[in-house]
Write a protein that holds these residues in place. Structure first.
Motif, PDB file in Angstrom:
ATOM      1  N   SER A  62       0.845  -1.194   0.000  1.00 12.88           N
ATOM      2  CA  SER A  62       0.000   0.000   0.000  1.00 12.88           C
ATOM      3  C   SER A  62       0.884   1.248   0.000  1.00 12.88           C
ATOM      4  N   ALA A  63       0.357   2.333  -0.548  1.00 14.00           N
ATOM      5  CA  ALA A  63       1.098   3.599  -0.557  1.00 14.00           C
ATOM      6  C   ALA A  63       1.087   4.212   0.841  1.00 14.00           C
ATOM      7  N   CYS A  64       2.269   4.554   1.333  1.00 20.16           N
ATOM      8  CA  CYS A  64       2.414   5.201   2.639  1.00 20.16           C
ATOM      9  C   CYS A  64       3.233   6.483   2.464  1.00 20.16           C
ATOM     10  N   LEU A  65       3.192   7.325   3.480  1.00 20.94           N
ATOM     11  CA  LEU A  65       4.022   8.524   3.519  1.00 20.94           C
ATOM     12  C   LEU A  65       5.226   8.242   4.412  1.00 20.94           C
ATOM     13  N   LEU A  66       6.411   8.418   3.880  1.00 21.29           N
ATOM     14  CA  LEU A  66       7.627   8.234   4.661  1.00 21.29           C
ATOM     15  C   LEU A  66       8.187   9.594   5.015  1.00 21.29           C
ATOM     16  N   LEU A  67       8.200   9.905   6.313  1.00 22.72           N
ATOM     17  CA  LEU A  67       8.751  11.167   6.803  1.00 22.72           C
ATOM     18  C   LEU A  67      10.096  10.884   7.454  1.00 22.72           C
ATOM     19  N   GLU A  68      11.133  11.553   6.976  1.00 24.07           N
ATOM     20  CA  GLU A  68      12.467  11.446   7.560  1.00 24.07           C
ATOM     21  C   GLU A  68      12.818  12.796   8.169  1.00 24.07           C
ATOM     22  N   THR A  69      13.163  12.779   9.448  1.00 24.21           N
ATOM     23  CA  THR A  69      13.347  14.029  10.191  1.00 24.21           C
ATOM     24  C   THR A  69      14.660  14.018  10.958  1.00 24.21           C
ATOM     25  N   VAL A  70      15.371  15.122  10.891  1.00 22.94           N
ATOM     26  CA  VAL A  70      16.529  15.336  11.754  1.00 22.94           C
ATOM     27  C   VAL A  70      16.163  16.466  12.716  1.00 22.94           C
ATOM     28  N   ALA A  71      16.193  16.165  14.026  1.00 20.27           N
ATOM     29  CA  ALA A  71      15.827  17.150  15.043  1.00 20.27           C
ATOM     30  C   ALA A  71      17.074  17.665  15.742  1.00 20.27           C
ATOM     31  N   TYR A  72      17.086  18.974  15.987  1.00 18.25           N
ATOM     32  CA  TYR A  72      18.231  19.637  16.591  1.00 18.25           C
ATOM     33  C   TYR A  72      17.841  20.228  17.939  1.00 18.25           C
ATOM     34  N   ASP A  73      18.817  20.282  18.862  1.00 20.83           N
ATOM     35  CA  ASP A  73      18.541  20.881  20.157  1.00 20.83           C
ATOM     36  C   ASP A  73      18.884  22.369  20.130  1.00 20.83           C
ATOM     37  N   THR A  74      18.749  23.016  21.270  1.00 13.44           N
ATOM     38  CA  THR A  74      18.961  24.470  21.352  1.00 13.44           C
ATOM     39  C   THR A  74      20.422  24.852  21.133  1.00 13.44           C
ATOM     40  N   GLU A  75      21.328  23.863  21.207  1.00 11.71           N
ATOM     41  CA  GLU A  75      22.747  24.126  20.952  1.00 11.71           C
ATOM     42  C   GLU A  75      23.127  23.854  19.500  1.00 11.71           C
ATOM     43  N   GLY A  76      22.137  23.443  18.692  1.00 15.63           N
ATOM     44  CA  GLY A  76      22.392  23.172  17.286  1.00 15.63           C
ATOM     45  C   GLY A  76      22.909  21.785  16.994  1.00 15.63           C
ATOM     46  N   ARG A  77      22.926  20.897  17.989  1.00 12.13           N
ATOM     47  CA  ARG A  77      23.408  19.540  17.774  1.00 12.13           C
ATOM     48  C   ARG A  77      22.323  18.682  17.118  1.00 12.13           C
ATOM     49  N   SER A  78      22.731  17.772  16.230  1.00 15.25           N
ATOM     50  CA  SER A  78      21.796  16.812  15.634  1.00 15.25           C
ATOM     51  C   SER A  78      21.523  15.734  16.680  1.00 15.25           C
ATOM     52  N   ILE A  79      20.312  15.714  17.210  1.00 22.34           N
ATOM     53  CA  ILE A  79      19.985  14.818  18.321  1.00 22.34           C
ATOM     54  C   ILE A  79      19.272  13.553  17.865  1.00 22.34           C
TER      55      ILE A  79
END
Length: 242
Positions: free
Chosen positions: A205-222
């Motif tokens: 079935s067709a799905c939506l794939l969301l890929e996310t990179v979240a950053y903290d207040t110091e700008g680090r990739s968390i």
């Protein structure tokens, strides 16, 4: 009654499907209303039963109707509209008036593969905390989420995680990590056998794939997360200022 055979450029089953969607979205058909049978639809709109069957099948796959064996086809109430605002799944569902629940599929520490290491700006092979969960709303499977976080930022986090705990809340309360912004990519994916079984949808079935990179207040990739979301019941929207 207009005959759909007069429309030359759009397949008859799609014309019929769109007409029913319009009736649902306009309120002429409401949640729980029963649709005519394949035979009745075919006779009413002067199309073949195969065309009517194809239209109903497409409506079901897109989440507009539910077909119950021995009872008929009914307008579904399972459409979920979500915005692209960076938010936790639980909060998003609560804001919609739905009850969020979670099933943990696995929780482990593993080595970063090259593609994930690049997204998180860490060395290949670095230890990552990986958490894969099935997310449900009012008991309906909605998405499969995989979250990966450099373990050096959250050592021992597995001791704090259970089915009803927010990952972001644990990061903030225990590790003083507050996520501040995110970069998100969206594309279409096709569900494999395992995803289809967990989400209770047809295979491929067709799905939506969301890929996310979240950053903290110091700008680090968390966090790097991947969310395989049902395309039949979920739609995403955003508001733009022009």
């Amino acid at each position: 009654m207009k005959s759909y055979e007069t429309e030359e450029n759009i397949p008859f089953y799609r014309q019929l499907k769109e007409m029913i969607v319009e009736d649902i979205e306009s309120g002429r058909l409401n949640q729980g209303d029963k649709l005519p049978s394949e035979r009745d639809l075919a006779e009413q709109h002067k199309v073949s039963r195969m065309t009517a069957r194809h239209a109903l099948s497409l409506l079901e796959r897109e989440g507009f109707v539910e077909r119950i064996v021995g009872a008929g086809t009914f307008v579904s109430n399972r459409k979920i509209q979500m915005d692209f605002t960076f938010n936790s799944f639980s909060k998003s569902m609560l804001d919609l008036g739905m009850k969020p629940t979670t099933e943990t599929l696995f929780m482990k520490v593993e080595r970063a593969k090259p593609s994930v290491a690049k997204m998180l700006d860490v060395e290949e092979g670095e230890e990552l905390f990986s958490l894969k969960r099935l997310r449900l709303a009012d008991g309906i499977p909605v998405a499969i989420e995989l979250s990966q976080i450099p373990y050096r930022y959250c050592r021992g986090i597995e001791d704090y995680m259970n089915e009803n705990v927010s990952l972001y809340k644990v990061l903030e309360d225990v590790y003083s990590i507050r996520l501040h912004k995110a970069t998100q990519y969206t594309r279409i994916s096709i569900s494999d056998e395992m995803e289809s079984r967990l989400l209770k949808i047809q295979n491929e079935s067709a799905c939506l794939l969301l890929e996310t990179v979240a950053y903290d207040t110091e700008g680090r990739s968390i966090e790097f997360s991947q969310s395989t979301t049902r395309g039949d019941i979920v739609s995403f929207y955003t508001e733009l200022t022009l």
